[in-house]
Design an enzyme around this catalytic site. Structure first.
Site, PDB file in Angstrom:
ATOM      1  N   ASP A  35       0.838  -1.082   0.041  1.00 67.22           N
ATOM      2  CA  ASP A  35       0.017  -0.096   0.017  1.00 67.22           C
ATOM      3  C   ASP A  35       0.716   1.308  -0.132  1.00 67.22           C
ATOM      4  O   ASP A  35       1.669   1.348   0.738  1.00 67.22           O
ATOM      5  CB  ASP A  35      -1.107  -0.046   1.236  1.00 67.22           C
ATOM      6  CG  ASP A  35      -2.018   1.148   1.202  1.00 67.22           C
ATOM      7  OD1 ASP A  35      -1.501   2.024   1.338  1.00 67.22           O
ATOM      8  OD2 ASP A  35      -3.202   0.873   0.970  1.00 67.22           O
ATOM      9  N   ILE A  36       0.481   2.302  -0.673  1.00 69.29           N
ATOM     10  CA  ILE A  36       1.195   3.459  -1.160  1.00 69.29           C
ATOM     11  C   ILE A  36       1.241   4.485   0.443  1.00 69.29           C
ATOM     12  O   ILE A  36       1.935   5.308   0.624  1.00 69.29           O
ATOM     13  CB  ILE A  36       1.212   4.342  -1.891  1.00 69.29           C
ATOM     14  CG1 ILE A  36      -0.459   4.650  -2.139  1.00 69.29           C
ATOM     15  CG2 ILE A  36       1.609   3.574  -3.339  1.00 69.29           C
ATOM     16  CD1 ILE A  36      -0.396   5.911  -3.256  1.00 69.29           C
ATOM     17  N   GLY A  98     -14.816   3.796   3.255  1.00 72.47           N
ATOM     18  CA  GLY A  98     -13.164   3.982   3.072  1.00 72.47           C
ATOM     19  C   GLY A  98     -12.953   3.570   1.682  1.00 72.47           C
ATOM     20  O   GLY A  98     -11.599   3.682   1.672  1.00 72.47           O
ATOM     21  N   GLN A  99     -13.610   3.101   1.156  1.00 73.38           N
ATOM     22  CA  GLN A  99     -13.246   2.531  -0.097  1.00 73.38           C
ATOM     23  C   GLN A  99     -12.916   3.779  -1.197  1.00 73.38           C
ATOM     24  O   GLN A  99     -13.739   4.559  -1.559  1.00 73.38           O
ATOM     25  CB  GLN A  99     -14.037   1.465  -0.877  1.00 73.38           C
ATOM     26  CG  GLN A  99     -13.594   1.079  -2.079  1.00 73.38           C
ATOM     27  CD  GLN A  99     -14.696  -0.032  -3.101  1.00 73.38           C
ATOM     28  OE1 GLN A  99     -15.742  -0.256  -2.507  1.00 73.38           O
ATOM     29  NE2 GLN A  99     -14.245  -0.775  -3.902  1.00 73.38           N
ATOM     30  N   HIS A 105     -10.696  -5.364  -3.423  1.00 74.18           N
ATOM     31  CA  HIS A 105      -9.015  -5.372  -3.039  1.00 74.18           C
ATOM     32  C   HIS A 105      -9.149  -5.764  -1.543  1.00 74.18           C
ATOM     33  O   HIS A 105     -10.350  -5.048  -0.813  1.00 74.18           O
ATOM     34  CB  HIS A 105      -8.251  -4.383  -3.112  1.00 74.18           C
ATOM     35  CG  HIS A 105      -8.924  -3.078  -2.824  1.00 74.18           C
ATOM     36  ND1 HIS A 105      -9.784  -2.200  -3.418  1.00 74.18           N
ATOM     37  CD2 HIS A 105      -8.209  -2.186  -1.706  1.00 74.18           C
ATOM     38  CE1 HIS A 105      -9.884  -0.980  -2.758  1.00 74.18           C
ATOM     39  NE2 HIS A 105      -8.886  -1.097  -1.475  1.00 74.18           N
ATOM     40  N   HIS A 107      -7.320  -5.656   2.014  1.00 74.40           N
ATOM     41  CA  HIS A 107      -5.978  -5.067   2.952  1.00 74.40           C
ATOM     42  C   HIS A 107      -5.449  -6.178   3.803  1.00 74.40           C
ATOM     43  O   HIS A 107      -6.332  -6.533   4.476  1.00 74.40           O
ATOM     44  CB  HIS A 107      -6.499  -3.842   3.600  1.00 74.40           C
ATOM     45  CG  HIS A 107      -6.834  -2.758   2.704  1.00 74.40           C
ATOM     46  ND1 HIS A 107      -6.064  -1.500   2.650  1.00 74.40           N
ATOM     47  CD2 HIS A 107      -7.997  -2.539   2.296  1.00 74.40           C
ATOM     48  CE1 HIS A 107      -6.646  -0.670   1.719  1.00 74.40           C
ATOM     49  NE2 HIS A 107      -8.140  -1.149   1.543  1.00 74.40           N
TER      50      HIS A 107
END
Length: 119
Positions: A35-36, A98-99, A105, A107
């Site tokens: 994750d960035i 929070g998408q 995907h 987390h």
């Protein structure tokens, strides 16, 4: 059409190699990358290569692919050595949850204590 790449989808661009990502695992059907904006020492996103808007639409349209995504979350945890201490798998669905990228995907979060409830 569900499953087909979308031109404006960031994750479809990562799958296509058009946007760089730090890939930690890849199979024929799934890509896992860092994750960035990590929220834990281990924060990896596991995505299906096929485009589905969210986890529910993925599971409905292609249960086998949904299983691939979930199986790879465990493989990521093992590879990054957070399986023994514990890790969390989160699927955010919708903006209220929070998408921010509308490509299904998971987390994978670990490497520190994870309080419950999360927020």
């Amino acid at each position: 059409m569900a499953g087909e790449p979308e031109a404006d989808c960031l994750f479809c661009k990562i799958v296509a190699g058009e946007v760089p990502a730090t890939v930690v695992r890849e199979t024929d059907t799934v890509v896992a990358f860092q994750d960035i904006n990590p929220q834990a020492p281990c924060h990896v996103l596991v995505i299906p290569k096929a485009h589905y808007r969210d986890a529910a639409s993925l599971a409905t349209a292609d249960p086998a692919l949904a299983a691939d995504v979930l199986r790879e979350t465990g493989a990521v945890a093992t590879q990054l050595k957070v399986d023994a201490s514990g890790y969390r798998v989160v699927f955010n669905t919708g903006t209220g949850a929070g998408q921010t990228v509308f490509h299904a995907h998971a987390h994978v979060l670990g490497g520190r204590g994870l309080e419950w409830p999360p927020g």
